[in-house]
Design a protein around this motif. Structure first.
Motif, PDB file in Angstrom:
ATOM      1  N   PRO A  80       0.793  -1.225   0.000  1.00 20.47           N
ATOM      2  CA  PRO A  80       0.000   0.000   0.000  1.00 20.47           C
ATOM      3  C   PRO A  80       0.829   1.282   0.000  1.00 20.47           C
ATOM      4  CG  PRO A  80      -0.024  -1.013   2.170  1.00 20.47           C
ATOM      5  CD  PRO A  80       0.681  -1.961   1.238  1.00 20.47           C
ATOM      6  N   GLY A  81       2.138   1.166   0.071  1.00 23.86           N
ATOM      7  CA  GLY A  81       3.011   2.333   0.048  1.00 23.86           C
ATOM      8  C   GLY A  81       3.439   2.752  -1.338  1.00 23.86           C
ATOM      9  N   HIS A  82       2.979   2.045  -2.366  1.00 22.17           N
ATOM     10  CA  HIS A  82       3.373   2.357  -3.744  1.00 22.17           C
ATOM     11  C   HIS A  82       2.190   2.256  -4.699  1.00 22.17           C
ATOM     12  CE1 HIS A  82       7.369   1.472  -2.100  1.00 22.17           C
ATOM     13  NE2 HIS A  82       7.772   2.327  -3.007  1.00 22.17           N
ATOM     14  N   PHE A  83       2.131   3.233  -5.596  1.00 24.98           N
ATOM     15  CA  PHE A  83       1.184   3.181  -6.720  1.00 24.98           C
ATOM     16  C   PHE A  83       2.052   3.118  -7.984  1.00 24.98           C
ATOM     17  CE2 PHE A  83      -1.794   4.419  -3.640  1.00 24.98           C
ATOM     18  CZ  PHE A  83      -3.070   4.474  -4.164  1.00 24.98           C
ATOM     19  N   ASP A  84       1.784   2.141  -8.839  1.00 20.14           N
ATOM     20  CA  ASP A  84       2.547   1.966 -10.071  1.00 20.14           C
ATOM     21  C   ASP A  84       1.809   2.553 -11.275  1.00 20.14           C
ATOM     22  OD1 ASP A  84       4.668   0.544  -8.830  1.00 20.14           O
ATOM     23  OD2 ASP A  84       3.472  -1.291  -8.851  1.00 20.14           O
ATOM     24  N   TRP A  85       2.577   3.200 -12.156  1.00 19.89           N
ATOM     25  CA  TRP A  85       2.012   3.802 -13.357  1.00 19.89           C
ATOM     26  C   TRP A  85       1.459   2.715 -14.259  1.00 19.89           C
ATOM     27  CZ3 TRP A  85       3.900   3.705 -18.552  1.00 19.89           C
ATOM     28  CH2 TRP A  85       3.263   4.611 -19.413  1.00 19.89           C
ATOM     29  N   VAL A  86       0.274   2.987 -14.830  1.00 20.66           N
ATOM     30  CA  VAL A  86      -0.385   2.062 -15.748  1.00 20.66           C
ATOM     31  C   VAL A  86      -0.386   2.625 -17.160  1.00 20.66           C
ATOM     32  CG1 VAL A  86      -2.558   0.897 -16.282  1.00 20.66           C
ATOM     33  CG2 VAL A  86      -1.861   1.196 -13.891  1.00 20.66           C
ATOM     34  N   SER A  87      -0.830   3.874 -17.306  1.00 20.07           N
ATOM     35  CA  SER A  87      -0.896   4.507 -18.613  1.00 20.07           C
ATOM     36  C   SER A  87      -1.259   5.975 -18.452  1.00 20.07           C
ATOM     37  CB  SER A  87      -1.949   3.816 -19.504  1.00 20.07           C
ATOM     38  OG  SER A  87      -3.245   4.006 -18.974  1.00 20.07           O
ATOM     39  N   ASP A  88      -1.303   6.674 -19.577  1.00 19.32           N
ATOM     40  CA  ASP A  88      -1.776   8.056 -19.622  1.00 19.32           C
ATOM     41  C   ASP A  88      -3.102   8.071 -20.363  1.00 19.32           C
ATOM     42  OD1 ASP A  88       0.545   9.042 -18.398  1.00 19.32           O
ATOM     43  OD2 ASP A  88       1.570   9.293 -20.303  1.00 19.32           O
TER      44      ASP A  88
END
Length: 90
Positions: A80-88
């Motif tokens: 829960p300490g990280h959000f990963d990029w998926v797309s723009d």
């Protein structure tokens, strides 16, 4: 203070005042990983578990779609300490 805490104190917070962009004591942050907002902290203080699990669509002019575009970040499974990029998106 361990190394992670020291690094977080130097980090900038997404959407914060540009003259005082650091994290605030008593707030909860997740690190944005990858994409145009890589390395910024996202203030998730007060977010529900459902909101955190849903991820975030964050306005940024730095992504593929320029000003007004959004960068999509999903919660990293099991972290829960990280959000990963998926797309723009526009």
């Amino acid at each position: 203070m361990n190394g992670d805490e020291a690094e977080q104190r130097r980090a900038r917070v997404y959407g914060a005042d540009p003259y005082d962009p650091g994290p605030r004591e008593g707030r909860i942050y997740a690190e944005l990983t990858g994409g145009p907002l890589d390395g910024l902290l996202l203030d998730v203080t007060g977010w529900t578990r459902e909101e955190i699990d849903t991820g975030a669509a964050l306005i940024t002019g730095l992504g593929r779609f320029g000003p007004g575009g959004r960068a999509l970040y999903d919660l990293r499974p099991g972290d829960p300490g990280h959000f990963d990029w998926v797309s723009d998106m526009p």
